[in-house]
Write an enzyme that holds these catalytic residues in place. Sequence first.
Site, PDB file in Angstrom:
ATOM      1  CB  CYS A   1      -0.918   0.008   1.220  1.00 12.49           C
ATOM      2  SG  CYS A   1      -0.045   0.130   2.800  1.00 12.49           S
ATOM      3  CB  CYS A  60       0.580   5.053   7.039  1.00  8.64           C
ATOM      4  SG  CYS A  60      -0.790   5.203   5.866  1.00  8.64           S
ATOM      5  CD  GLU A  96      -3.443   0.905  12.120  1.00  7.85           C
ATOM      6  OE1 GLU A  96      -4.544   1.482  12.124  1.00  7.85           O
ATOM      7  OE2 GLU A  96      -3.088   0.123  11.216  1.00  7.85           O
ATOM      8  CB  THR A 115      -5.937   1.837   8.902  1.00  8.55           C
ATOM      9  OG1 THR A 115      -4.720   1.089   9.061  1.00  8.55           O
ATOM     10  CG2 THR A 115      -5.825   3.158   9.636  1.00  8.55           C
ATOM     11  CB  SER A 147      -2.907  -7.844  11.265  1.00  6.23           C
ATOM     12  OG  SER A 147      -4.270  -7.776  11.602  1.00  6.23           O
ATOM     13  CG  ASN A 148      -3.691  -6.194   4.774  1.00  8.31           C
ATOM     14  OD1 ASN A 148      -2.944  -6.491   3.854  1.00  8.31           O
ATOM     15  ND2 ASN A 148      -4.904  -5.728   4.575  1.00  8.31           N
TER      16      ASN A 148
END
Length: 298
Positions: A24, A108, A142, A178, A237-238
Amino acid sequence: MLSMRRYSAACSMRVVIDDKSGFCAGVVRAISEAEQALAQGGEVFCLGDIVHNRVEVQRLESLGLKTIEHSDLAQLSGSRVLIRAHGEPPRTYDRAEQLGITIIDATCPVVARLQRRLREAYDKMQEVGGSVVLLGKRGHAEVIGLTGQADDDVVVIEGEADLENVDFTRPIYFLSQTTQSIGLFNHIAEVIKMRAGEVSVTIDDTICRRVAGRESLLADFSRSVDVVIFVCGRKSSNGRVLYEVCRSANPKCFNIEEESELDNSWFEGVERVGICGATSTPRWLMEKVANAISNMKL
């Protein structure tokens, strides 16, 4: 329309890479910051893995990036330390300033914006005796950075079962890490509103659409091929969320970290193989996997 790159296999099998997969913008920015700092010479340290992908971390470490933990900061006075895309709580910046550490802040922008929103939400809830509830993975970098914006006075939930830890007699402000699933966030938001009854509830969807939008694209991509190879780091995790999206769309979906984990039996009689990955998966690694499949002797 699906966007993909084709690779010719030694047999009749076709291998395609999903062009929408991979890093990303936040991860691209963090890696660029690290590479620029390394190019200037001298030591550069990164607080935690710069990305949840072991293979990419090893590549950057071969260029000189050194991965450290918070406990190492005391020995790094005068050094340069990079804050990765996941962000950090305010106490980390305070500690670095006390030690004379130069911070390279690669948080980010989407995460930084969420940090500000969580601080504002916490201030509002303090005024009315309410609580901040965050959908996220406990212990994730995060999430640690987010809860630190409110002195860790945040209820972190990973699923509906965790709502037992929420006080529904007080106002609630509900946000999300996020990279969480939009479907899960919306479901839990509805449950919260139902259980809260007349109590004030604020729902603030803070999921990154550049990441969340990949769910439907990956589902379409997975259905367009016979076998899916999902490439991501074990710590991502994503990656776990997106892998489940792919597996739901196509049961013949296999999760690997690198090409050495490929199994020839997955491709017997297969005509079309799709390669995709998480927001922490580098493009060059997906290409390496595609080439390895194309060169298989089936």
